[in-house]
Design an enzyme around this catalytic site. Structure first.
Site, PDB file in Angstrom:
ATOM      1  N   ASN A  65       0.860  -1.183   0.000  1.00 41.32           N
ATOM      2  CA  ASN A  65       0.000   0.000   0.000  1.00 41.32           C
ATOM      3  C   ASN A  65       0.897   1.234   0.000  1.00 41.32           C
ATOM      4  OD1 ASN A  65      -1.841   2.026   0.467  1.00 41.32           O
ATOM      5  ND2 ASN A  65      -2.374   1.387   2.552  1.00 41.32           N
ATOM      6  N   TRP A  66       0.992   1.881  -1.148  1.00 39.31           N
ATOM      7  CA  TRP A  66       1.904   3.027  -1.279  1.00 39.31           C
ATOM      8  C   TRP A  66       1.311   4.315  -0.704  1.00 39.31           C
ATOM      9  CZ3 TRP A  66       4.003   2.205  -7.005  1.00 39.31           C
ATOM     10  CH2 TRP A  66       4.853   1.094  -6.998  1.00 39.31           C
ATOM     11  N   LYS A  67       0.066   4.291  -0.310  1.00 38.52           N
ATOM     12  CA  LYS A  67      -0.608   5.467   0.276  1.00 38.52           C
ATOM     13  C   LYS A  67      -0.399   6.712  -0.598  1.00 38.52           C
ATOM     14  CE  LYS A  67       0.020   3.401   4.788  1.00 38.52           C
ATOM     15  NZ  LYS A  67      -0.203   3.530   6.203  1.00 38.52           N
TER      16      LYS A  67
ATOM     17  N   HIS B 171      -9.766   0.965   4.780  1.00 42.85           N
ATOM     18  CA  HIS B 171      -8.500   1.139   5.517  1.00 42.85           C
ATOM     19  C   HIS B 171      -8.767   2.050   6.715  1.00 42.85           C
ATOM     20  CE1 HIS B 171      -4.407   2.371   6.441  1.00 42.85           C
ATOM     21  NE2 HIS B 171      -3.982   1.320   5.752  1.00 42.85           N
TER      22      HIS B 171
ATOM     23  N   GLU C 158      -5.945  -5.318  10.368  1.00 42.24           N
ATOM     24  CA  GLU C 158      -4.966  -4.256  10.555  1.00 42.24           C
ATOM     25  C   GLU C 158      -5.265  -3.504  11.852  1.00 42.24           C
ATOM     26  OE1 GLU C 158      -2.763  -3.097   6.787  1.00 42.24           O
ATOM     27  OE2 GLU C 158      -4.424  -1.734   7.013  1.00 42.24           O
TER      28      GLU C 158
ATOM     29  N   GLY D 224       1.881   1.842  10.865  1.00 37.00           N
ATOM     30  CA  GLY D 224       2.869   2.918  10.777  1.00 37.00           C
ATOM     31  C   GLY D 224       3.548   3.257  12.093  1.00 37.00           C
TER      32      GLY D 224
ATOM     33  N   SER E  37       2.891  -2.548  10.380  1.00 36.99           N
ATOM     34  CA  SER E  37       4.330  -2.567  10.682  1.00 36.99           C
ATOM     35  C   SER E  37       5.018  -3.876  10.302  1.00 36.99           C
ATOM     36  CB  SER E  37       4.567  -2.230  12.160  1.00 36.99           C
ATOM     37  OG  SER E  37       4.168  -0.887  12.403  1.00 36.99           O
TER      38      SER E  37
ATOM     39  N   GLY F 173       2.574  -1.353   4.361  1.00 37.21           N
ATOM     40  CA  GLY F 173       2.572   0.076   4.054  1.00 37.21           C
ATOM     41  C   GLY F 173       3.984   0.576   3.828  1.00 37.21           C
ATOM     42  N   GLY F 174       4.564   1.199   4.855  1.00 32.64           N
ATOM     43  CA  GLY F 174       5.872   1.841   4.758  1.00 32.64           C
ATOM     44  C   GLY F 174       6.932   1.014   4.041  1.00 32.64           C
TER      45      GLY F 174
HETATM   46  C1  PEP Z   1      -1.083  -0.005   6.028  1.00 30.23           C
HETATM   47  O1  PEP Z   1      -1.166   1.198   5.899  1.00 30.23           O
HETATM   48  O2  PEP Z   1      -1.932  -0.753   5.528  1.00 30.23           O
HETATM   49  C2  PEP Z   1       0.040  -0.555   6.766  1.00 30.23           C
HETATM   50  C3  PEP Z   1       0.002  -1.797   7.125  1.00 30.23           C
HETATM   51  O3  PEP Z   1       1.083   0.334   7.048  1.00 30.23           O
HETATM   52  P1  PEP Z   1       2.485  -0.012   7.740  1.00 30.23           P
HETATM   53  O4  PEP Z   1       2.987  -1.309   7.131  1.00 30.23           O
HETATM   54  O5  PEP Z   1       3.365   1.136   7.426  1.00 30.23           O
HETATM   55  O6  PEP Z   1       2.222  -0.194   9.193  1.00 30.23           O
END
Ligand code: PEP
Length: 254
Positions: A8-10, A98, A170, A176, A215, A236-237
């Site tokens: 997920n590049w947001k 999300h 999630e 994050g 994370s 995500g990140g």
């Molecule tokens: C997300 O935004 O779906 C996510 C899992 O972010 P991160 O991996 O950065 O916690």
């Protein structure tokens, strides 16, 4: 069950940067990995067409997802992008519900449900996100909340229309923050959701995946992703860093 890793590049990368990242990822993956693991990237709407065109033209195995889809089909809804518009671009997946959309954009369970219906009606696989706040976890009230979110999201979905659904646990406190859920915590929640869903008429064991997000990193991926209960991850990140993302993908034992 074939595992799936979704990046997920947001709200990051313009379409030129997104093309570069897709190509870098593609060069970093060996054929046997792409054959055995579904890899999905969710860029911003402005990059969807460019990335999907490259995927189609070069016959890449990487798949493209939107990060959201409208609850509406067409009409006077300025700024929205519909499921049929995404379908026309060959987009196969959409993240829905999300926690950032639920909390920052007031997305209710009813809206999430409409989005899931629109996606399924347009042959787009919904990646349905759900999860509890830190407060609900600390008060040990997370399971009823999660089951309610999941049931609301798929209200009225009929089995004959569903090709595939992805349920993504999630926990909000893990997104994050660097605070990953333990494998036991993720398994507890995903097993409860799986049990709930398996009692519904729309459940088809072979077409539904239960994944974890929050994370996920190269350090914690091996344990999480090699559990039989966890069918993959929403990242995500770490998905913005090709080396880390590839390490996460490669932590799955084929
Ligand atoms: C997300 O935004 O779906 C996510 C899992 O972010 P991160 O991996 O950065 O916690």
């Amino acid at each position: 069950m074939k595992k799936i890793i979704i990046g997920n590049w947001k709200l990051n990368l313009d379409h030129l940067e997104a093309i570069q990242l897709l190509q870098k990822l593609n060069y970093s993956l060996e054929v046997d990995i792409e054959d055995n693991i579904d890899i999905v990237l969710a860029p911003s709407h402005t990059s969807l067409r460019s990335l999907q065109t490259i995927v189609d033209a070069d016959k890449l195995k990487i798949k493209i997802s939107s990060q959201d889809v409208s609850a509406y089909q067409s009409g006077a809804f300025t700024g929205e992008v519909s499921a049929s518009q995404l379908c026309k671009l060959n987009i196969g997946y959409s993240i829905i519900g999300h926690s950032e959309r639920r909390t920052l954009f007031n997305e209710s369970d009813e809206i999430v449900n409409l989005k899931v219906h629109n996606s399924i009606d347009n042959k787009i696989v919904p990646i349905i996100c759900f999860g509890e706040s830190e407060e609900l976890r600390n008060n040990n009230e997370y399971l009823p909340h999660i089951i309610n979110q999941v049931n609301s999201s798929v209200k009225g979905i009929r089995k004959d229309k569903v090709e595939e659904i992805i349920f993504a646990y999630e926990p909000i406190w893990a997104i994050g923050t660097g605070k990953v859920a333990s494998t036991e915590d993720a398994i507890e929640v995903l097993s409860a959701v799986k049990e709930e869903i398996s009692s519904k008429p729309y459940y088809d064991q072979d077409k539904i995946r239960f994944i974890y997000g929050g994370s996920v990193s190269p350090t914690n991926a091996t344990e999480l992703l090699n559990s039989k209960i966890i069918d993959g991850a929403l990242v995500g990140g770490a998905s913005l860093d090709t080396e880390k993302f590839v390490q996460i993908i490669k932590s799955i034992k084929l």
